[in-house]
Write a protein that holds these residues in place. Structure first.
Motif, short mmCIF file in Angstrom:
data_model
loop_
_atom_site.label_atom_id
_atom_site.label_comp_id
_atom_site.label_asym_id
_atom_site.label_seq_id
_atom_site.Cartn_x
_atom_site.Cartn_y
_atom_site.Cartn_z
N SER A 1 45.90 29.00 45.69
CA SER A 1 46.60 30.24 45.36
C SER A 1 46.43 31.23 46.51
N LEU A 2 47.55 31.64 47.11
CA LEU A 2 47.50 32.59 48.22
C LEU A 2 47.40 34.04 47.74
N VAL A 3 47.59 34.25 46.44
CA VAL A 3 47.53 35.63 45.92
C VAL A 3 46.20 35.88 45.20
N SER A 4 45.29 34.91 45.29
CA SER A 4 44.05 35.01 44.52
C SER A 4 43.23 36.23 44.88
N VAL A 5 43.08 36.50 46.17
CA VAL A 5 42.24 37.61 46.60
C VAL A 5 42.79 38.93 46.09
N ALA A 6 44.08 39.15 46.30
CA ALA A 6 44.69 40.40 45.85
C ALA A 6 44.63 40.53 44.33
N ALA A 7 44.90 39.43 43.62
CA ALA A 7 44.88 39.48 42.16
C ALA A 7 43.48 39.79 41.65
N ASN A 8 42.46 39.15 42.22
CA ASN A 8 41.09 39.42 41.78
C ASN A 8 40.65 40.83 42.13
N LEU A 9 41.13 41.34 43.26
CA LEU A 9 40.79 42.72 43.64
C LEU A 9 41.36 43.71 42.62
N LEU A 10 42.58 43.45 42.16
CA LEU A 10 43.22 44.34 41.17
C LEU A 10 42.59 44.17 39.79
N ALA A 11 42.13 42.95 39.49
CA ALA A 11 41.59 42.69 38.15
C ALA A 11 40.14 43.16 38.01
N ALA A 12 39.40 43.20 39.10
CA ALA A 12 37.96 43.43 39.04
C ALA A 12 37.54 44.68 38.26
N PRO A 13 38.22 45.84 38.42
CA PRO A 13 37.72 47.05 37.74
C PRO A 13 37.67 46.96 36.22
N VAL A 14 38.48 46.11 35.60
CA VAL A 14 38.53 46.09 34.14
C VAL A 14 37.76 44.93 33.54
N VAL A 15 37.29 43.98 34.36
CA VAL A 15 36.66 42.78 33.80
C VAL A 15 35.38 43.14 33.05
N ALA A 16 34.49 43.91 33.67
CA ALA A 16 33.22 44.24 33.02
C ALA A 16 33.42 45.06 31.74
N PRO A 17 34.23 46.14 31.74
CA PRO A 17 34.43 46.88 30.48
C PRO A 17 35.03 46.02 29.38
N VAL A 18 36.02 45.17 29.73
CA VAL A 18 36.63 44.31 28.72
C VAL A 18 35.61 43.33 28.16
N THR A 19 34.77 42.76 29.03
CA THR A 19 33.77 41.80 28.58
C THR A 19 32.75 42.45 27.66
N VAL A 20 32.25 43.61 28.04
CA VAL A 20 31.26 44.31 27.22
C VAL A 20 31.86 44.67 25.86
N LEU A 21 33.06 45.24 25.86
CA LEU A 21 33.71 45.60 24.59
C LEU A 21 34.01 44.36 23.76
N GLY A 22 34.41 43.28 24.43
CA GLY A 22 34.71 42.06 23.70
C GLY A 22 33.49 41.43 23.08
N VAL A 23 32.38 41.40 23.81
CA VAL A 23 31.14 40.85 23.25
C VAL A 23 30.66 41.71 22.09
N ALA A 24 30.75 43.02 22.23
CA ALA A 24 30.36 43.91 21.13
C ALA A 24 31.26 43.68 19.92
N ALA A 25 32.56 43.48 20.17
CA ALA A 25 33.48 43.19 19.06
C ALA A 25 33.12 41.87 18.38
N ALA A 26 32.74 40.86 19.17
CA ALA A 26 32.34 39.58 18.60
C ALA A 26 31.09 39.74 17.73
N ALA A 27 30.14 40.57 18.19
CA ALA A 27 28.91 40.78 17.43
C ALA A 27 29.18 41.49 16.11
N LEU A 28 30.21 42.35 16.08
CA LEU A 28 30.51 43.12 14.87
C LEU A 28 31.62 42.51 14.04
N ALA A 29 32.26 41.44 14.54
CA ALA A 29 33.45 40.91 13.87
C ALA A 29 33.15 40.39 12.47
#
Length: 792
Positions: free
Chosen positions: A409-437
């Protein structure tokens, strides 16, 4: 670094054993043991303590490769079940589930619904027996004494098999086939019925399944794409993820986000440690709580190789915290590699494990240095790290992906750069949602809503990145492909270290791109000016676009089997508004891309004929139209529709059988013959769009003496042999468009049909060979055909 040679030998020995036989593993282990102790003795005499320590570790791991790994590889290579599988025998198995079943997706065709139809179930064999004529296992059969130390991969129908959990035992009848060499799988089994005598899973596996189910239900408050993606991001549960999102993440180089690995473990453990410190727990207590959270997370996610690698490293880091030792990633990574491969040599051949290890190595060895180099050139520290991390991960993993998957994938670097800022918040919120689901589903839904914008952003990034022309480059597979990619990567990194070579590299790369850039990535002149009709290359299906005379507006007839293909074709044509989407009939290869049009474009209405079969397709079409607020209308024979430069007359069907109208007919021919037949008057002349009509519907049109004369014909049913020569003669097209998939299993188009068209003087064009096909007005009376060429 002292443990790196030992880890490399363990990995290389296991790989060699699976590739070239157990003798290769024994040879690697023996040579490593001898070399380790000889180097250690020499290093002690020369007083090189670090070299001596590395050599001792190598000398210890050499015998471990020699004996346990060599024996395991020998047992798997000579497993008796391989001979049984080579005979294609039907046997009764008593087996134990190793990993959660993985879905196999299908685009669907005709009346066969797309989606998950089968699952892959990796199992360990407990007992084998022959199957008698009555289907009962014979206790005294030749197979009853067969034992197996390898693994079997079952291909089973989705349904009851989907719900199996690791550790459950079951019985089933299996048709065995040989497995490809190179790992611990000794046979592939094809299963037709449900599992029998299913045992009970452990309480922790049942609890994890309850949590995963509750998380999927909580994620349902989001849109369809986001609801399927969130469980994959959080716990690697991709069962509800749509095929479109899965392929877009793969093309964009973001698929690692749904393959839970080190980043997820780090985020979970880090969040637990921060919470523990916030309530003033001591270091040891905090590490203990984090360790329990890590164990629960591994059970929840599953025993995937990348997860186990990250879990071992996380556990070592927590142990260092408890013991007050300095934490170091390199020895932790080396210990994880050694330990996991010695326990399970199959890890050495796992693509997920390899990607996880090399990506971690890239982040450890390359990213900090590159970030420091960028900071030295006055790049802000945060921006330098954000840029260095995805580039390092791409450089480290590109050779592995190229060799194993045959693409980069030649767009991998750019895509990961754009995705990086939201990965940690989404993961933390998702794990918390799983714990409370389970205990607090309402609170879990609130957390899911908070994570929703981040998940939507990831979908947008993947979709836009995957749509970039040339986003994915094909590459030779196998060892040589991986070695070639590694050579290019290493050469490029070394060359870029020196100022004088940077310009030379830039010139060479630019020249190669200009010379070798495939025409399918860059087509100047597409779309052709003043186009009137385009047959989109949607694979084995139909997708026809008719210009209305207004820029950016076109009528679409059928949506193909895959949302991505029709979506990309309309993007290439700059079509933003669809005043009418006509579905000729409800087979999967004509309605599969419906959601892409309704989600991504302004659609004025969805038009159908009188047929409502297959019933599942009608439910999906009507449901999708209702959810998007798009009117659903039925077209009848004799109706006329007008736009600026486009007029459509409905020629058929004259009669729809009652069973098809009630959605009760499963006969593919009956459904095909309910196809809407349209005659479009365009700037390029008349066009007959015949759907998938077969002999009966064609005969009906001829018997009613319908005016079928046209300049262009969309050949019925992908050029099927069920096409009357009299029908083709009545149309007498100058251009015949065949919408067909390459190497399809249906034999389309028929050589007889093609010869009849050519004998009638038609220019035959096929989407599998010409890509998108456009018809434009000619200088004279005849229209002109323009081929885009095959490609994404």
């Amino acid at each position: 670094m002292r443990l790196v040679p030992a880890a490399s030998v363990v990995w290389a020995g296991s790989l060699a054993g699976f590739q070239w036989g157990w003798q290769a593993a024994v040879t690697v282990g023996g040579l490593a043991a001898v070399a380790g102790f000889l180097v250690a003795a020499h290093a002690r005499r020369r007083r090189w303590p670090r070299v001596a320590a590395a050599a001792v570790a190598l000398g210890v791991c050499g015998p471990l490769v020699l004996v346990p790994v060599g024996i395991r590889v020998h047992d798997v290579t000579d497993d008796p079940l391989r001979a049984v599988a080579a005979d294609g025998a039907d046997v009764r198995l008593r087996a134990e589930v190793r990993e959660r079943p993985r879905p196999l997706r299908d685009d669907g065709y005709g009346g066969r619904r797309g989606g998950v139809r089968s699952v892959l179930v990796p199992v360990d064999v407990v007992r084998v027996a022959d199957v008698g004529d009555d289907g009962v296992a014979a206790a005294d059969s030749d197979r009853s004494g067969v034992s197996s130390t390898g693994r079997v991969l079952l291909i089973a129908p989705a349904g009851e098999w989907t719900d199996l959990l690791p550790g459950q035992r079951f019985g089933t009848s299996v048709s065995l086939a040989p497995a490809r060499p190179g790992d611990m799988t000794v046979a592939v089994g094809y299963v037709r019925g449900p599992p029998e005598r299913v045992g009970t899973a452990s309480w922790w596996q049942r609890s994890a399944d309850v949590v995963r189910t509750a998380l999927r239900e909580a994620a349902g408050v989001l849109g369809d794409d986001e609801a399927g993606l969130l469980p994959g991001l959080v716990v690697g549960d991709t069962g509800a993820q749509s095929a479109r999102v899965e392929e877009e993440f793969l093309d964009a180089g973001l698929s690692h986000l749904t393959a839970v690995s080190g980043s997820n473990v780090a985020i979970v453990c880090g969040a637990v440690l921060l919470l523990a410190r916030a309530v003033r727990l001591g270091p040891r207590t905090s590490a203990g709580v984090a360790g329990l959270a890590l164990a629960a997370f591994v059970v929840l996610v599953g025993y995937e190789p990348s997860v186990l690698r990250a879990a071992v490293m996380g556990a070592l880091g927590l142990a260092a915290l408890v013991l007050g030792r300095r934490r170091s990633v390199v020895p932790a990574l080396a210990v994880a590699v050694c330990g996991l491969i010695l326990v399970d040599p199959a890890m050495a051949t796992s693509m997920g494990f390899a990607l996880s290890v090399v990506a971690t190595g890239g982040l450890v060895f390359l990213a900090p240095r590159w970030a420091a180099a960028l900071a030295a050139r006055r790049v802000p520290p945060g921006a330098a790290e954000a840029l260095a991390v995805p580039v390092a991960a791409f450089v480290a993993t590109a050779p592995v992906i190229a060799g194993m998957a045959g693409e980069v994938s030649l767009v991998s670097v750019a895509a990961n750069l754009l995705a990086a800022p939201v990965v940690a918040p989404v993961t933390v919120l998702g794990v918390a949602a799983a714990a409370l689901a389970v205990p607090l589903p309402a609170a879990a839904e609130i957390l899911v809503h908070l994570a929703g914008p981040g998940v939507s952003w990831l979908v947008v990034v993947a979709r836009e990145a995957a749509a970039v022309p040339g986003a994915v480059v094909s590459w030779p597979t196998g060892w040589w492909g991986g070695i070639a990619a590694a050579g290019i990567v290493v050469g490029g990194v070394v060359a870029l270290r020196y100022r004088k070579t940077r310009v030379a590299v830039a010139v060479v790369v630019t020249g190669m791109l200009v010379v070798t850039l495939p025409p399918r990535w860059w087509q100047p002149g597409w779309p052709p000016e003043n186009w009137a009709v385009v047959a989109c290359d949607v694979g084995q299906g139909d997708g026809i676009v008719l210009a209305t005379g207004s820029p950016g507006r076109a009528v679409v007839v059928d949506a193909g089997p895959d949302p991505r293909t029709i979506d990309r074709c309309l993007d290439r044509l700059d079509v933003e508004r669809v005043p009418l989407l006509v579905l000729s009939h409800l087979h999967a290869d004509h309605v599969g891309g419906l959601r892409a049009l309704l989600d991504d474009r302004s659609v004025g209405g969805v038009a159908v004929g009188g047929g409502r079969s297959p019933a599942w397709a009608w439910r999906e079409v009507s449901g999708a139209a209702r959810r998007s607020g798009t009117p659903l209308v039925e077209l009848s024979t004799g109706e006329r529709l007008r736009w600026e430069t486009l007029t459509i007359d409905v020629l058929g069907p004259h009669h729809t059988p009652q069973r098809a109208r009630a959605g009760e007919s499963e006969d593919g021919t009956v459904v095909n013959d309910t196809s809407l037949v349209l005659r479009a008057s365009t700037r390029a002349g008349r066009v007959v769009l015949s759907g998938d009509i077969e002999l009966a519907a064609q005969s009906d049109l001829l018997a009613r003496d319908v005016d079928l004369r046209a300049d262009v014909l969309k050949v019925p049913h992908h050029g099927s042999r069920y096409t009357r020569p009299e029908f083709l003669t009545a149309v007498r097209p100058r251009i015949a468009l065949v919408s067909v998939g390459a190497d399809n299993e249906h034999g389309h188009p028929s050589a007889v049909t093609l010869r009849t068209l050519e004998a009638a003087g038609a220019l035959v064009a096929r989407t599998d060979r010409g890509g998108d096909l456009a018809v434009v007005p000619g200088d004279g009376a005849a229209p002109v055909l323009v081929r885009r060429g095959p490609g994404p």
